[in-house]
Scaffold this motif. Structure first.
Motif, short mmCIF file in Angstrom:
data_model
loop_
_atom_site.label_atom_id
_atom_site.label_comp_id
_atom_site.label_asym_id
_atom_site.label_seq_id
_atom_site.Cartn_x
_atom_site.Cartn_y
_atom_site.Cartn_z
N LEU A 91 6.90 -14.25 16.00
CA LEU A 91 7.84 -13.60 15.08
C LEU A 91 7.26 -13.39 13.69
O LEU A 91 8.00 -13.08 12.76
CB LEU A 91 9.13 -14.42 15.00
CG LEU A 91 9.97 -14.46 16.26
CD1 LEU A 91 11.14 -15.41 16.09
CD2 LEU A 91 10.47 -13.08 16.60
N SER A 92 5.96 -13.59 13.54
CA SER A 92 5.34 -13.41 12.23
C SER A 92 5.51 -11.99 11.72
O SER A 92 5.70 -11.78 10.51
CB SER A 92 3.86 -13.76 12.31
OG SER A 92 3.68 -15.06 12.75
N CYS A 96 7.16 -9.79 8.20
CA CYS A 96 6.65 -8.61 7.48
C CYS A 96 7.71 -7.52 7.39
O CYS A 96 7.86 -6.88 6.35
CB CYS A 96 5.40 -8.07 8.17
SG CYS A 96 3.99 -9.18 8.10
N ALA A 97 8.46 -7.34 8.47
CA ALA A 97 9.54 -6.35 8.46
C ALA A 97 10.63 -6.74 7.46
O ALA A 97 11.17 -5.88 6.76
CB ALA A 97 10.12 -6.21 9.86
N ILE A 103 11.98 -4.95 -0.07
CA ILE A 103 11.47 -4.03 -1.10
C ILE A 103 12.40 -2.83 -1.26
O ILE A 103 12.68 -2.41 -2.38
CB ILE A 103 10.02 -3.60 -0.76
CG1 ILE A 103 9.08 -4.79 -0.93
CG2 ILE A 103 9.58 -2.43 -1.64
CD1 ILE A 103 7.66 -4.54 -0.48
N VAL A 104 12.90 -2.28 -0.16
CA VAL A 104 13.72 -1.08 -0.26
C VAL A 104 15.21 -1.38 -0.38
O VAL A 104 15.99 -0.48 -0.72
CB VAL A 104 13.47 -0.14 0.95
CG1 VAL A 104 12.03 0.32 0.98
CG2 VAL A 104 13.89 -0.77 2.25
N ILE A 129 5.73 -10.14 3.00
CA ILE A 129 4.74 -9.38 3.78
C ILE A 129 3.42 -10.14 3.84
O ILE A 129 2.81 -10.27 4.90
CB ILE A 129 4.54 -7.98 3.17
CG1 ILE A 129 5.78 -7.13 3.38
CG2 ILE A 129 3.32 -7.28 3.78
CD1 ILE A 129 5.78 -5.82 2.61
N CYS A 130 2.96 -10.66 2.70
CA CYS A 130 1.70 -11.40 2.66
C CYS A 130 1.76 -12.66 3.52
O CYS A 130 0.85 -12.94 4.31
CB CYS A 130 1.34 -11.78 1.23
SG CYS A 130 0.92 -10.38 0.20
N LEU A 131 2.84 -13.42 3.40
CA LEU A 131 2.96 -14.65 4.19
C LEU A 131 3.15 -14.35 5.67
O LEU A 131 2.63 -15.08 6.52
CB LEU A 131 4.12 -15.51 3.67
CG LEU A 131 3.89 -16.16 2.31
CD1 LEU A 131 5.16 -16.84 1.82
CD2 LEU A 131 2.75 -17.16 2.39
N GLY A 132 3.88 -13.29 6.00
CA GLY A 132 4.02 -12.90 7.40
C GLY A 132 2.70 -12.47 8.01
O GLY A 132 2.37 -12.83 9.15
N ALA A 133 1.91 -11.72 7.26
CA ALA A 133 0.59 -11.32 7.74
C ALA A 133 -0.33 -12.54 7.88
O ALA A 133 -1.10 -12.63 8.84
CB ALA A 133 -0.03 -10.30 6.80
#
Length: 146
Positions: A91-92, A96-97, A103-104, A129-133
């Motif tokens: 689920l990483s 990111c999603a 953001i939006v 996003i950075c931590l998910g990636a």
């Protein structure tokens, strides 16, 4: 007199070293959980309480509920990464999603947000996003080597 002071020796000569390594690997599930899961949980916690920290509870009531729900979701992902890393690291990319959505969201959920609200959600989203990636890369690296 006998030398009773503890000496630091090489652990590779310990008779149970292979069993200890196997137990340690089982505990971690093959992932570097300690590096990413704590910051993910803290990001979720901050996201959940950020409307009250930045005092936009009256100007953006829809974003208050939104940030609370998304923050709880991010925090639960962080707890899941810690509790069951072998199952949850898939689920990483969901993290990111969630980051992209954060953001939006001020312009979709909110009603003409001011700069502070927008910057807060953009920073939370970018960190998600950075931590998910990073979670996804950690999972890919550890599944490749095991």
């Amino acid at each position: 007199m006998a030398n009773v002071s503890p000496t630091r020796g090489d652990m590779s000569t310990h008779p149970d070293v292979s069993e200890m390594r196997a137990r340690y690997d089982r505990m971690l599930g093959g992932h570097d959980v300690a590096l990413v899961d704590g910051p993910v949980f803290l990001l979720g916690l901050y996201c959940a309480v950020s409307p009250w920290i930045l005092h936009y509870t009256t100007s953006q009531p829809a974003l208050v509920t939104h940030n609370l729900i998304v923050g709880i979701a991010i925090g639960l992902l962080g707890l899941g990464f810690t509790a069951a890393p072998a199952r949850m690291y898939g689920l990483s990319w969901a993290m990111c999603a969630l980051g992209i959505w954060m953001i939006v969201a001020p312009w979709i959920v909110g009603d003409s947000p001011d700069a502070g609200v927008a910057v807060n959600n953009i920073v939370i989203g970018a960190l998600a996003i950075c931590l998910g990636a990073l979670c996804a890369l950690t999972a890919a690296r550890s599944t490749r080597t095991t």
